[in-house]
Write a protein that holds these residues in place. Structure first.
Motif, short mmCIF file in Angstrom:
data_model
loop_
_atom_site.label_atom_id
_atom_site.label_comp_id
_atom_site.label_asym_id
_atom_site.label_seq_id
_atom_site.Cartn_x
_atom_site.Cartn_y
_atom_site.Cartn_z
N GLN A 1 27.03 -22.71 10.94
CA GLN A 1 27.86 -24.65 11.45
C GLN A 1 29.27 -24.10 10.34
N TYR A 2 30.66 -24.53 11.02
CA TYR A 2 31.73 -25.03 10.16
C TYR A 2 32.27 -25.94 9.81
N TYR A 3 32.40 -26.58 8.35
CA TYR A 3 33.05 -27.65 7.91
C TYR A 3 34.24 -27.46 6.77
N MET A 4 34.94 -28.07 6.79
CA MET A 4 36.28 -28.16 6.36
C MET A 4 36.56 -26.58 5.79
N GLY A 5 36.33 -26.17 6.79
CA GLY A 5 37.24 -24.65 7.04
C GLY A 5 36.21 -23.46 6.36
#
Length: 533
Positions: free
Chosen positions: A373-377
């Protein structure tokens, strides 16, 4: 040895060393975190005590989403409400797994412990059963248990105030056995009650040792034979003892359900029906009920002990709560569950107890991702653990001003139930994070809220709580920073002076308990004789 073979061997050794020294390193696209060393990563930085304080320090230094490298595994700390909402709630289809806990689940639990179970068909079946059988309507059917057990608790405290911790623990455990199995624990000294605490304490020691961490985060070490690693043999022995205890309770409850035309309401009544439909084993059923027994007993009692700690440190809370109780209830009857809507300050005490002294300072057991997953870059890798960093969130001064003050007024405008707050789409309106998030949220939240409200309202209606004093007249205050260690936490033991608020209330406490015993319980066993409609 030929030149070609020597070159191959040398290349293999170099490659192996290169791979080993990359273990524990943090890839550049991961969330930031503390500096690592080869192989161990950050394992050497994890303290043996008060891990929640270290995680709070890292969250302040590296941000609300940071990573901790644990050997070959990664732990992502989610340390603000937005991160928990986005990752654990909104992306629950990929964030509801568990990490592979070899010591705690495979060896010490035989793969059966629901709390540690990996995401899959078996866990989804259990989740469906738990939410169906512990919903708000089921919680309401347990009200006679809650009323009677709280009557005994305040009666026992009236007679033996110095043993208030034992009486609170008996209350919580008896409620859990009643709602899970249909029978009660009338005395603290009950053999199976004591064995439950011993077994769970042993499990916590096994699951949270340094050896367990090494086996969890460095899977190659699992091939070490038992004669070289006695902890593996000890974990298997623990599982045999634990399963015997769980089967004792389940077999007794199942026989009562099958052999009775109208068994007392309990989770086991529904579980017998579910077992017929889904064909799971008695061992599995015993671990489902055993998990409820552990979770319900410790969390409720520890929250109440934390509440009493807060009342002693902030006596203005006691005065405000008692003023509300006197205004709404008066002095001639005990509070009941129907009074909740008219006692907003008491409901605030419940919410603030869960925030101020959460029993799960690290969110109990981390979730895990089933895919990247990707979050805040940043990339959150498949298999990474996701820590609901409860203590840090609960002590965020922007969310809770002056967070170390016990202040029920924080929730004066919050008329949500605990479940409604936990599932509110606007995470800023959530009261606390103690019961978890996403698909792993505690299914007993409805029952727990009623247990806590009834206990807190009746304790404050009945008694005054004061700190003892030393030989110089100085108050001996409890220290809220000193807590027990493990999956669930509580303040370290402290003393309190507990007295009835007046003689009339003391008479009501005694009269209510005597009347309840005569109407509902058998004199010899103190079990339910007639369950009220």
């Amino acid at each position: 040895m030929s030149v070609t073979l020597k070159l191959f061997f040398s290349s293999f050794v170099v490659l192996l060393c290169w791979r080993l020294f990359r273990v524990g390193r943090r890839p550049r696209d991961y969330p930031p975190g503390p500096p690592t060393i080869p192989i161990l990563g950050n394992l050497h930085l994890i303290p043996k005590q008060n891990v929640h304080l270290q995680f709070q320090t890292w969250a302040r230094e590296y941000g609300p989403v940071c990573s901790v490298m644990l050997g070959s595994k990664t732990m992502i700390l989610l340390s603000d409400d937005q991160a928990v909402k986005e990752i654990l709630d909104k992306r629950s289809e990929v964030s509801s797994d568990r990490m592979d806990l070899y010591m705690g689940q495979t060896l010490a639990s035989g793969g059966l412990r629901v709390l540690l179970m990996r995401y899959g068909p078996s866990w989804r079946m259990v989740r469906r059963i738990l939410h169906h059988r512990l919903n708000i309507n089921s919680a309401r059917s347990f009200e006679p248990y809650q009323t009677l057990e709280s009557q005994q608790m305040i009666y026992d405290i009236l007679k033996e105030p110095e043993s208030f911790t034992q009486h609170v623990r008996r209350y919580a455990n008896s409620l859990t056995t009643a709602t899970t199995f249909g029978f009660r624990v009338p005395v603290y000294e009950d053999h199976h009650f004591q064995e439950l605490f011993e077994v769970f304490g042993e499990f916590v020691l096994l699951a949270q040792t340094g050896v367990a961490a090494l086996l969890d985060y460095m899977p190659l070490l699992r091939f070490i034979p038992e004669w070289m690693l006695p902890s593996k043999r000890r974990a298997k022995a623990h599982h045999r003892r634990e399963k015997t205890l769980y089967r004792y309770h389940w077999d007794k409850a199942k026989a009562n359900v099958v052999g009775s035309e109208k068994p007392n309401p309990s989770f086991s009544v529904g579980l017998v029906e579910e077992q017929k439909k889904n064909k799971f084993s008695d061992d599995f059923a015993s671990y489902i009920t055993g998990t409820l027994l552990e979770a319900g007993s410790d969390t409720t009692s520890n929250t109440l002990i934390g509440f009493l700690c807060g009342v002693l440190l902030f006596p203005d809370v006691q005065r405000c709560a008692q003023d509300e109780l006197d205004r709404v209830i008066g002095k001639h009857r005990l509070p009941c569950l129907e009074d909740q809507a008219n006692l907003p300050y008491i409901r605030g005490c419940v919410k603030e107890s869960l925030r101020w002294m959460p029993t799960t300072v690290l969110g109990a057991v981390p979730h895990a991702l089933t895919r990247d997953q990707y979050y805040m870059g940043f990339r959150l890798p498949k298999g990474a653990g996701l820590m609901n960093n409860v203590y840090t969130i609960h002590n965020d001064p922007t969310r809770y001003p002056n967070p170390r003050r016990f202040d029920p007024q924080r929730f004066k405008d919050d008329d949500q139930s605990l479940f409604e707050a936990a599932t509110n789409p606007d995470v800023s309106k959530r009261d606390h994070f103690t019961f978890g998030a996403g698909r792993r949220i505690c299914p007993g939240i409805h029952v727990a809220e009623q247990n806590l409200f009834l206990a807190i309202s009746r304790l404050l209606w009945a008694f005054d709580f004061h700190c003892p004093v030393d030989e110089h007249g100085n108050q001996i205050l409890p220290d809220p920073t000193k807590i027990t260690q493990g999956f669930v936490c509580a303040p370290l033991p402290f003393k309190s002076i507990i007295t009835p608020r007046d003689a009339g209330r003391a008479r009501i406490i005694c009269g209510e308990w005597e009347q309840a015993k005569e109407a509902n319980l058998t004199p010899d066993t103190m079990q339910w004789r007639i369950f009220p409609q």
